[in-house]
Enzyme design. Structure first.
Site, mmCIF file in Angstrom:
data_model
loop_
_atom_site.group_PDB
_atom_site.id
_atom_site.type_symbol
_atom_site.label_atom_id
_atom_site.label_comp_id
_atom_site.label_asym_id
_atom_site.label_seq_id
_atom_site.Cartn_x
_atom_site.Cartn_y
_atom_site.Cartn_z
ATOM 1 N N LYS A 115 0.654 -0.442 15.087
ATOM 2 C CA LYS A 115 2.042 -0.508 15.559
ATOM 3 C C LYS A 115 2.374 -1.735 16.411
ATOM 4 O O LYS A 115 3.552 -2.055 16.604
ATOM 5 C CB LYS A 115 2.378 0.755 16.375
ATOM 6 N N PRO A 158 -4.645 -0.220 18.733
ATOM 7 C CA PRO A 158 -4.340 -0.614 17.348
ATOM 8 C C PRO A 158 -4.390 0.530 16.322
ATOM 9 O O PRO A 158 -3.913 0.357 15.206
ATOM 10 C CB PRO A 158 -5.411 -1.671 17.030
ATOM 11 N N TYR A 198 3.670 6.371 10.249
ATOM 12 C CA TYR A 198 2.858 5.212 9.835
ATOM 13 C C TYR A 198 3.715 4.155 9.137
ATOM 14 O O TYR A 198 3.529 2.958 9.358
ATOM 15 C CB TYR A 198 1.720 5.683 8.917
ATOM 16 N N HIS A 239 0.836 -1.206 0.000
ATOM 17 C CA HIS A 239 0.000 0.000 0.000
ATOM 18 C C HIS A 239 0.872 1.258 0.000
ATOM 19 O O HIS A 239 1.732 1.419 0.855
ATOM 20 C CB HIS A 239 -0.905 0.011 1.233
HETATM 21 C C1 FAD Z 1 -7.487 -8.856 19.646
HETATM 22 C C2 FAD Z 1 -6.221 -8.174 19.177
HETATM 23 C C3 FAD Z 1 -6.226 -7.445 18.004
HETATM 24 C C4 FAD Z 1 -5.075 -6.809 17.562
HETATM 25 N N1 FAD Z 1 -5.101 -6.064 16.419
HETATM 26 C C5 FAD Z 1 -3.990 -5.425 16.033
HETATM 27 C C6 FAD Z 1 -3.981 -4.636 14.873
HETATM 28 O O1 FAD Z 1 -4.990 -4.506 14.177
HETATM 29 N N2 FAD Z 1 -2.829 -4.004 14.521
HETATM 30 C C7 FAD Z 1 -1.683 -4.123 15.277
HETATM 31 O O2 FAD Z 1 -0.650 -3.574 14.922
HETATM 32 N N3 FAD Z 1 -1.663 -4.866 16.365
HETATM 33 C C8 FAD Z 1 -2.778 -5.517 16.761
HETATM 34 N N4 FAD Z 1 -2.757 -6.264 17.876
HETATM 35 C C9 FAD Z 1 -1.488 -6.370 18.575
HETATM 36 C C10 FAD Z 1 -0.596 -7.442 17.972
HETATM 37 O O3 FAD Z 1 -1.351 -8.553 17.601
HETATM 38 C C11 FAD Z 1 0.448 -7.773 19.017
HETATM 39 O O4 FAD Z 1 1.192 -6.597 19.245
HETATM 40 C C12 FAD Z 1 1.366 -8.937 18.630
HETATM 41 O O5 FAD Z 1 0.671 -10.147 18.649
HETATM 42 C C13 FAD Z 1 2.542 -9.002 19.607
HETATM 43 O O6 FAD Z 1 3.272 -10.173 19.381
HETATM 44 P P1 FAD Z 1 3.995 -10.910 20.572
HETATM 45 O O7 FAD Z 1 4.676 -12.077 19.972
HETATM 46 O O8 FAD Z 1 4.772 -9.933 21.354
HETATM 47 O O9 FAD Z 1 2.827 -11.382 21.567
HETATM 48 P P2 FAD Z 1 1.657 -12.444 21.325
HETATM 49 O O10 FAD Z 1 1.217 -12.457 19.927
HETATM 50 O O11 FAD Z 1 0.642 -12.144 22.390
HETATM 51 O O12 FAD Z 1 2.336 -13.839 21.633
HETATM 52 C C14 FAD Z 1 2.657 -14.251 22.940
HETATM 53 C C15 FAD Z 1 2.651 -15.772 22.985
HETATM 54 O O13 FAD Z 1 3.039 -16.187 24.296
HETATM 55 C C16 FAD Z 1 2.187 -17.217 24.750
HETATM 56 N N5 FAD Z 1 2.152 -17.211 26.217
HETATM 57 C C17 FAD Z 1 1.481 -16.376 27.032
HETATM 58 N N6 FAD Z 1 1.707 -16.692 28.312
HETATM 59 C C18 FAD Z 1 2.546 -17.747 28.309
HETATM 60 C C19 FAD Z 1 3.126 -18.509 29.337
HETATM 61 N N7 FAD Z 1 2.887 -18.264 30.632
HETATM 62 N N8 FAD Z 1 3.954 -19.521 28.999
HETATM 63 C C20 FAD Z 1 4.218 -19.801 27.683
HETATM 64 N N9 FAD Z 1 3.665 -19.100 26.662
HETATM 65 C C21 FAD Z 1 2.846 -18.081 26.977
HETATM 66 C C22 FAD Z 1 0.844 -16.884 24.115
HETATM 67 O O14 FAD Z 1 -0.004 -18.017 24.030
HETATM 68 C C23 FAD Z 1 1.266 -16.361 22.747
HETATM 69 O O15 FAD Z 1 1.337 -17.383 21.787
HETATM 70 C C24 FAD Z 1 -3.900 -6.908 18.321
HETATM 71 C C25 FAD Z 1 -3.885 -7.646 19.506
HETATM 72 C C26 FAD Z 1 -5.041 -8.263 19.947
HETATM 73 C C27 FAD Z 1 -5.016 -9.038 21.245
#
Ligand code: FAD
Length: 390
Positions: free
Chosen positions: A297, A293, A385, A72
């Site tokens: 970011k 969201p 952005y 985009h």
């Molecule tokens: C509903 C929702 C919608 C979103 N929409 C957007 C969006 O539109 N745009 C955007 O930029 N961001 C969005 N986000 C944010 C984005 O998805 C997150 O910032 C991203 O997933 C972060 O990645 P991560 O790997 O840090 O954490 P996560 O994706 O949360 O991964 C963490 C992992 O750790 C695991 N875990 C948790 N606790 C434990 C434990 N005790 N022991 C072992 N494993 C564990 C979990 O099961 C998970 O698989 C959204 C988030 C949510 C919740």
């Protein structure tokens, strides 16, 4: 069991770190609470900054992204029916964003990890972090009813906002900064063509709405709702009616209504934990910070943390230098706070805040008018952005 880096969480942060380390010959084990299928079923982000795309290339998992992702060059802001396009490419010297679902990124990383034979322990219960303030940290967990211990050099806490890693840090050693917003986003995923070929972020009298997409045939729509709303009270018909009432006329007319394949309400929060390193434990991604969201970011910040963390660990093993490790928290936080600012600002510009006075509503409109009538104003939005440099 022993490894060099124990990674907690198989979300995008943990999987990307694992892949980048494995490609440098650094042994790592991922410990995940849920099953792989469950992780893949979570519908979340979908707009990737150019820096994140480059990281996925470095990780060797960008082939499908380049084939199927939608590049985009811009997006639209709309205010009370008026639309202003932010020309990302023109205003940033050629930078763009790519629409490609978080689920797809996760899938590609999981396939690559399986391909190189790296270990991921799914459905690990009761994960506990031990001795990360000393030279010999360990992680223990229960798998199939048996508690197992994993000795390691470092622990990467990539386990999201509700994970165990941040909670394992002694209270006095961590400082938390938070803003909880008085509304959430009701999101719908539907297999219908998107209303517009670029994203439209709309502020209207009835509240905020976003037209996004995951592909040319799959749309992702959101409307701002109050926190006491229940998903069950939102039929598809009610959702699409509300969405169209908040969009500029031409966009509303182009919305194709179709059955939802996912519908959920997400609360909005800004959160940062400082610092992000405690001895041999590092926090990365949502484990350390959350953004609303608006601004897309969250996923991108998880990737930029992994950029700094993977470099630091590679320097430690390859160059025998701990400079990167010593400065990881400081470097990651410098970028995080700027993304927190942008997400907070964009949320403030576009949402209806229940407590806003008529003065504050006029300020929102003036802010939009400034962006719409100023190349400098638009360039600031575009620069943030597409993602600030790493
Ligand atoms: C509903 C929702 C919608 C979103 N929409 C957007 C969006 O539109 N745009 C955007 O930029 N961001 C969005 N986000 C944010 C984005 O998805 C997150 O910032 C991203 O997933 C972060 O990645 P991560 O790997 O840090 O954490 P996560 O994706 O949360 O991964 C963490 C992992 O750790 C695991 N875990 C948790 N606790 C434990 C434990 N005790 N022991 C072992 N494993 C564990 C979990 O099961 C998970 O698989 C959204 C988030 C949510 C919740």
């Amino acid at each position: 069991m022993r490894t060099q880096v124990a990674i907690i969480g198989a979300g995008p942060a943990g999987l990307l770190l694992g892949q980048l380390l494995s490609r440098q010959g650094i042994d790592n084990v991922i410990i995940e609470r849920k099953s792989g299928d469950y992780v893949l079923s979570r519908i979340r982000a979908g707009v990737l900054e150019q820096g994140m795309v480059q990281m996925l290339e470095e990780a060797g998992v960008a082939e499908r992204l380049h084939r199927e992702g939608l590049v985009h060059d811009g997006f639209s802001l709309a205010f009370d029916g008026r639309r202003h396009r932010i020309d990302l490419k023109g205003l940033t010297g050629g930078k763009t964003v790519t629409v490609y679902g978080q689920t797809e990124v996760t899938h590609d990383l999981m396939v690559a990890r399986e391909g190189i034979g790296a270990t991921t322990i799914y459905e690990a219960d009761d994960v506990v972090l031990h001795d990360f303030d000393g030279a010999s940290p360990r992680v223990s967990f229960v798998k199939d009813g048996v508690r197992t211990e994993l000795a390691c050099d470092f622990i990467a806490g990539c386990d999201g906002f509700h994970g165990v890693s941040r909670r394992s840090v002694p209270e006095g050693a961590i400082q938390e900064f938070e803003r909880v917003y008085p509304f959430g986003w009701l999101g719908v995923l539907a297999d219908v063509p998107p209303a517009a070929h670029e994203l439209v972020y709309a502020s209207a009298e009835r509240g905020f709405a976003l037209c996004s997409m995951r592909s040319a045939t799959r749309s992702r729509y959101y409307v701002q709702v109050s926190l006491d709303e229940e998903v069950e009270d939102w039929s598809d018909e009610r959702f699409f009616d509300e969405l169209r009432r908040r969009l500029p006329e031409d966009v509303a007319a182009a919305v194709t209504v179709g059955p939802s394949i996912e519908k959920s309400i997400a609360p909005l929060r800004s959160f940062v934990a400082e610092p992000m390193r405690f001895g041999r434990l590092f926090l990365a991604g949502d484990a350390a910070h959350i953004v609303p969201p608006t601004g897309a970011k969250g996923l991108n910040l998880a990737a930029s943390d992994i950029h700094y963390l993977s470099q630091s660990l590679i320097e430690h093993y390859r160059d025998r230098s701990d400079t990167g490790i010593a400065t990881y928290s400081q470097r990651a936080l410098a970028r995080i706070w700027k993304a927190e600012r942008f997400s907070w600002w964009m949320t403030g510009l576009l949402h209806k805040f229940p407590a806003n006075t008529p003065f504050e509503q006029r300020m929102q409109r003036a802010e939009f008018d400034h962006i719409a009538n100023s190349t400098v104003g638009s360039a600031g939005v575009a620069e943030n952005y597409v993602g600030l440099p790493y």
